[in-house]
Design an enzyme around this catalytic site. Sequence first.
Site, PDB file in Angstrom:
ATOM      1  CB  SER A 177      -4.201  -6.537   4.689  1.00 30.37           C
ATOM      2  OG  SER A 177      -3.811  -5.281   4.229  1.00 30.37           O
ATOM      3  NE  ARG A 226      -2.811  -7.814  -4.445  1.00 28.25           N
ATOM      4  CZ  ARG A 226      -3.588  -8.146  -3.432  1.00 28.25           C
ATOM      5  NH1 ARG A 226      -3.067  -8.260  -2.246  1.00 28.25           N
ATOM      6  NH2 ARG A 226      -4.865  -8.368  -3.590  1.00 28.25           N
ATOM      7  CG  HIS A 238      -1.874  -1.044   1.406  1.00 30.51           C
ATOM      8  ND1 HIS A 238      -1.973  -1.813   2.544  1.00 30.51           N
ATOM      9  CD2 HIS A 238      -2.831  -1.506   0.553  1.00 30.51           C
ATOM     10  CE1 HIS A 238      -2.958  -2.693   2.401  1.00 30.51           C
ATOM     11  NE2 HIS A 238      -3.481  -2.544   1.195  1.00 30.51           N
ATOM     12  CE  LYS A 291     -13.073  -6.848   4.017  1.00 34.18           C
ATOM     13  NZ  LYS A 291     -12.385  -6.096   2.955  1.00 34.18           N
TER      14      LYS A 291
END
Length: 160
Positions: free
Chosen positions: A129, A90, A17, A41
């Site tokens: 993450s 990515r 990030h 979440k």
Amino acid sequence: MSKAIYPGSFDPVTFGHLDIIKRSAEMFDEIIVGVLNNSAKNSLFEVEERKDMLIETTKGFDNVKVISFDGLLIDYMKDNNISVIVRGLRAVTDFEYELQIAQSNRKASKGNVDTVFLTTSIEYAYLSSSIVREYARYGTDVSDFVPDYVEERLKERFRK
Ligand code: PNS
């Protein structure tokens, strides 16, 4: 003045990030890092903790601001006069999901919002993450993945 928002969960912020933040901060006059405040979440860190880690690790950039937002990203953008979203890509596995969100945001905002993709630097292509959370949970060294400040917060969290 050119302004863009880099939205995400940032649970927690990683070197991947920070690479996107650094590079986008060189492209735009101002980068707003937007932490999604989504109570549905199941996140490891509260939104204020995620914000704190981002503020601490981006304090070297004077054109980066960290905020949190509720609800739809395009609504926050409209209210704050932002028309560009930055996202990192990515691998091809990210592409389908990102394309769908980018197209939906453009359509739902009636063409007022566009998304700019930066390809993640190759050394962070594998990083996420969730991988960091998983390693940290079992006490594995994550210093290659996150700054020291974040590593300490992870250690504290899993010590409890
Ligand atoms: O880091 P993430 O979890 O991949 O980020 C996803 C994020 C926060 C960019 C996306 O879920 C989002 O923008 N959520 C806000 C709600 C919204 O606008 N939804 C419509 C598009 S999915």
